[in-house]
Each structure stands twice: as structure tokens, then as C-alpha cells.
Design a protein around this motif. Structure first.
Motif, PDB file in Angstrom:
ATOM      1  N   ALA A  40       0.810  -1.220   0.000  1.00 44.21           N
ATOM      2  CA  ALA A  40       0.000   0.000   0.000  1.00 44.21           C
ATOM      3  C   ALA A  40       0.844   1.272   0.000  1.00 44.21           C
ATOM      4  N   THR A  41       2.146   1.155   0.176  1.00 40.67           N
ATOM      5  CA  THR A  41       3.024   2.321   0.208  1.00 40.67           C
ATOM      6  C   THR A  41       3.385   2.741  -1.208  1.00 40.67           C
ATOM      7  N   ARG A  42       3.177   4.009  -1.517  1.00 38.74           N
ATOM      8  CA  ARG A  42       3.370   4.498  -2.876  1.00 38.74           C
ATOM      9  C   ARG A  42       4.773   5.044  -3.067  1.00 38.74           C
ATOM     10  N   LEU A  43       5.240   4.937  -4.304  1.00 38.72           N
ATOM     11  CA  LEU A  43       6.531   5.515  -4.700  1.00 38.72           C
ATOM     12  C   LEU A  43       6.309   6.895  -5.310  1.00 38.72           C
ATOM     13  N   PRO A  44       7.246   7.806  -5.137  1.00 36.40           N
ATOM     14  CA  PRO A  44       8.475   7.675  -4.337  1.00 36.40           C
ATOM     15  C   PRO A  44       8.160   7.705  -2.842  1.00 36.40           C
ATOM     16  N   TYR A  45       8.997   7.026  -2.074  1.00 33.53           N
ATOM     17  CA  TYR A  45       8.827   6.908  -0.626  1.00 33.53           C
ATOM     18  C   TYR A  45      10.078   7.456   0.044  1.00 33.53           C
ATOM     19  N   GLN A  46       9.906   8.362   1.016  1.00 32.22           N
ATOM     20  CA  GLN A  46      11.073   8.973   1.648  1.00 32.22           C
ATOM     21  C   GLN A  46      10.726   9.396   3.068  1.00 32.22           C
ATOM     22  N   TYR A  47      11.672   9.213   3.992  1.00 29.82           N
ATOM     23  CA  TYR A  47      11.488   9.699   5.349  1.00 29.82           C
ATOM     24  C   TYR A  47      12.846   9.816   6.033  1.00 29.82           C
ATOM     25  N   GLU A  48      12.875  10.549   7.147  1.00 34.00           N
ATOM     26  CA  GLU A  48      14.088  10.679   7.955  1.00 34.00           C
ATOM     27  C   GLU A  48      13.828  10.138   9.353  1.00 34.00           C
ATOM     28  N   TYR A  49      14.878   9.603   9.950  1.00 37.27           N
ATOM     29  CA  TYR A  49      14.774   9.007  11.282  1.00 37.27           C
ATOM     30  C   TYR A  49      16.100   9.216  11.989  1.00 37.27           C
ATOM     31  N   GLU A  50      16.047   9.508  13.282  1.00 35.59           N
ATOM     32  CA  GLU A  50      17.277   9.696  14.055  1.00 35.59           C
ATOM     33  C   GLU A  50      17.254   8.814  15.295  1.00 35.59           C
ATOM     34  N   THR A  51      18.407   8.226  15.607  1.00 38.25           N
ATOM     35  CA  THR A  51      18.522   7.411  16.806  1.00 38.25           C
ATOM     36  C   THR A  51      19.718   7.857  17.624  1.00 38.25           C
ATOM     37  N   VAL A  52      19.575   7.841  18.938  1.00 39.80           N
ATOM     38  CA  VAL A  52      20.658   8.175  19.861  1.00 39.80           C
ATOM     39  C   VAL A  52      20.831   6.985  20.798  1.00 39.80           C
ATOM     40  N   SER A  53      22.044   6.464  20.892  1.00 35.53           N
ATOM     41  CA  SER A  53      22.316   5.292  21.715  1.00 35.53           C
ATOM     42  C   SER A  53      23.469   5.574  22.655  1.00 35.53           C
ATOM     43  N   SER A  54      23.466   4.906  23.796  1.00 37.29           N
ATOM     44  CA  SER A  54      24.580   5.031  24.730  1.00 37.29           C
ATOM     45  C   SER A  54      24.739   3.728  25.497  1.00 37.29           C
ATOM     46  N   ASP A 135      27.134  19.862  24.012  1.00 38.43           N
ATOM     47  CA  ASP A 135      26.532  20.874  24.865  1.00 38.43           C
ATOM     48  C   ASP A 135      25.028  20.643  24.870  1.00 38.43           C
ATOM     49  N   GLY A 136      24.567  19.919  25.884  1.00 37.99           N
ATOM     50  CA  GLY A 136      23.156  19.545  25.913  1.00 37.99           C
ATOM     51  C   GLY A 136      22.837  18.603  24.773  1.00 37.99           C
ATOM     52  N   ASP A 137      21.874  18.979  23.919  1.00 44.55           N
ATOM     53  CA  ASP A 137      21.493  18.139  22.789  1.00 44.55           C
ATOM     54  C   ASP A 137      22.310  18.425  21.540  1.00 44.55           C
ATOM     55  N   SER A 138      23.108  19.479  21.547  1.00 41.40           N
ATOM     56  CA  SER A 138      23.880  19.824  20.356  1.00 41.40           C
ATOM     57  C   SER A 138      25.263  19.183  20.403  1.00 41.40           C
ATOM     58  N   ILE A 139      25.788  18.851  19.216  1.00 45.87           N
ATOM     59  CA  ILE A 139      27.102  18.218  19.090  1.00 45.87           C
ATOM     60  C   ILE A 139      27.982  19.084  18.201  1.00 45.87           C
ATOM     61  N   GLU A 140      29.165  19.363  18.669  1.00 47.26           N
ATOM     62  CA  GLU A 140      30.177  20.065  17.887  1.00 47.26           C
ATOM     63  C   GLU A 140      31.320  19.094  17.637  1.00 47.26           C
TER      64      GLU A 140
END
Length: 207
Positions: A40-54, A135-140
Motif C-alpha cells: 500500500a506504500t506508494r513511490l516515491p517513498y522517503q522519510y528521515e529518522y534519528e537514533t541516539v544510543s549510549s 553541549d546539551g542536545d547539540s554536538i560540535e
């Protein structure tokens, strides 16, 4: 979904019996299968996802014993012509090894093609070593001089588990019967199907 509200001081058993978190939920045979959702998923198909692990999870997900932290962003897509493209970019840090910033793009050409899903993917890899300052949630990231860049095929067994998970979804969108057949052939269909079945963020159609 609206969570049903109930009075905790209500002493009527019928009120408690008729109210649960399952109210209004699709369940059992009502849940679409993974293959149905992929179809049922139509083309073009695109998405973004982020994961943080420790912690130990980093070693489990990314096959490294050195790093203790990871942040990875996935840009996932299947083009209208069927080309699979997955871009990952992020940072590894913590532990005794040098910190790392990386990008990797995985591709499989559109049909007709001699390649098959979950075999080898043509991959561009770019990485730099340096120091992650958080620095908090930001990465340099402060890079050093060394690093590398290359284009080469990467075998399925070499890939990080989160990368495999995203590629399975994309291959199912591209060609559900073929993707399922190959996953069954290599003995990995049940594990991925179980993970995807109730994942509301997978595909364009929910469970």
C-alpha cells in the motif's frame, strides 16, 4: 487514539470492565500484515529518522566495543523508478578510541538488475576522526587531519543492525514478494516481520 477516561472512585464493576487501553485499537486479524502495508506504500517513498544510543547498546547496534555513544540520522528512500537509497550520517564517541564523524550512502539500482536484495549494496563511505564536544542536545565536532572516503560494495552481514532494519523496509516497499522471499531464504523474515508489524512509523500505512 483517545485514551478512555474513567473515575478511579467509580465502584460499578461494569464501568471498569468495559474500559481498557485496547478500546479502539486494531488487534489480532484486524492488523494489516507487513506485506500488505508495503504493497500500500506508494513511490516515491522517503522519510528521515534519528537514533541516539549510549552504553552497551552501541556495541550491540553498531558492532563496536570502543564507542559508548552514537547519534545517527537516516535518510531513507525508494525513488519512483525503484532505486533504493539510504543515507546515514552521524557521530561515534566515548570510550578510549578517537571520536568519529561519518556518512555512508547505500544504493541498489532500479530494475532490471542483476543484484538481489540483502546481498551486496554499492556504498559510499566518508569518515573523519576528531573530538566530539557536546553541549546539551547539540554536538560540535572538531576534526583531525585523518579520515577516508571510498566507494565499494558492502555485504549484508557486514552492515550495522539499524542499517539492515531500514533497508528491509525499503526493499519491502520496492518489491514486497521478492524481499519476503529472500528474507525467508536467509532465515531472517520472522525477526524483521515481527519488528515491523506494529511499528507505526514504518511504511505509509499503519498497522
Amino acid at each position: 487514539m483517545t485514551i478512555p477516561r474513567m473515575d478511579p472512585d467509580d465502584r460499578n464493576p461494569d464501568s471498569w470492565r468495559r474500559t481498557s487501553l485496547r478500546d479502539g485499537l486494531r488487534c489480532g486479524s484486524e492488523v494489516r500484515t507487513v506485506v500488505e502495508r508495503a504493497h500500500a506504500t506508494r513511490l516515491p517513498y522517503q522519510y528521515e529518522y534519528e537514533t541516539v544510543s549510549s552504553g552497551p547498546r552501541v556495541a550491540d547496534e553498531f558492532g563496536t566495543r570502543e564507542y559508548t555513544n552514537a547519534r545517527v540520522r537516516f535518510n531513507c528512500g525508494v525513488e519512483g523508478n525503484g532505486r533504493v537509497k539510504l543515507l546515514t550520517q552521524g557521530h561515534f564517541w566515548g570510550g578510549p578510541d578517537r571520536h568519529q564523524r561519518f556518512k555512508a550512502q547505500y544504493r541498489r539500482a532500479p530494475p532490471p538488475t542483476e543484484t538481489v536484495p540483502f546481498d551486496g549494496y554499492e556504498t559510499w563511505v566518508n569518515y573523519r576522526y576528531g573530538v566530539v564536544e557536546r553541549d546539551g542536545d547539540s554536538i560540535e565536532f572538531v576534526p583531525s587531519e585523518d579520515g577516508g572516503e571510498e566507494v565499494r560494495p558492502i555485504e549484508w552481514a557486514e552492515m550495522f543492525a539499524p542499517v539492515q532494519r531500514r533497508l528491509v523496509e525499503l526493499e519491502l516497499v520496492r518489491n514486497p514478494p521478492l524481499a519476503r522471499y529472500v528474507l525467508e531464504d536467509i532465515g531472517e523474515w520472522e525477526a524483521f516481520a515481527s519488528a515491523l508489524r506494529y511499528d507505526v512509523d514504518a511504511f505509509d500505512v499503519g498497522p
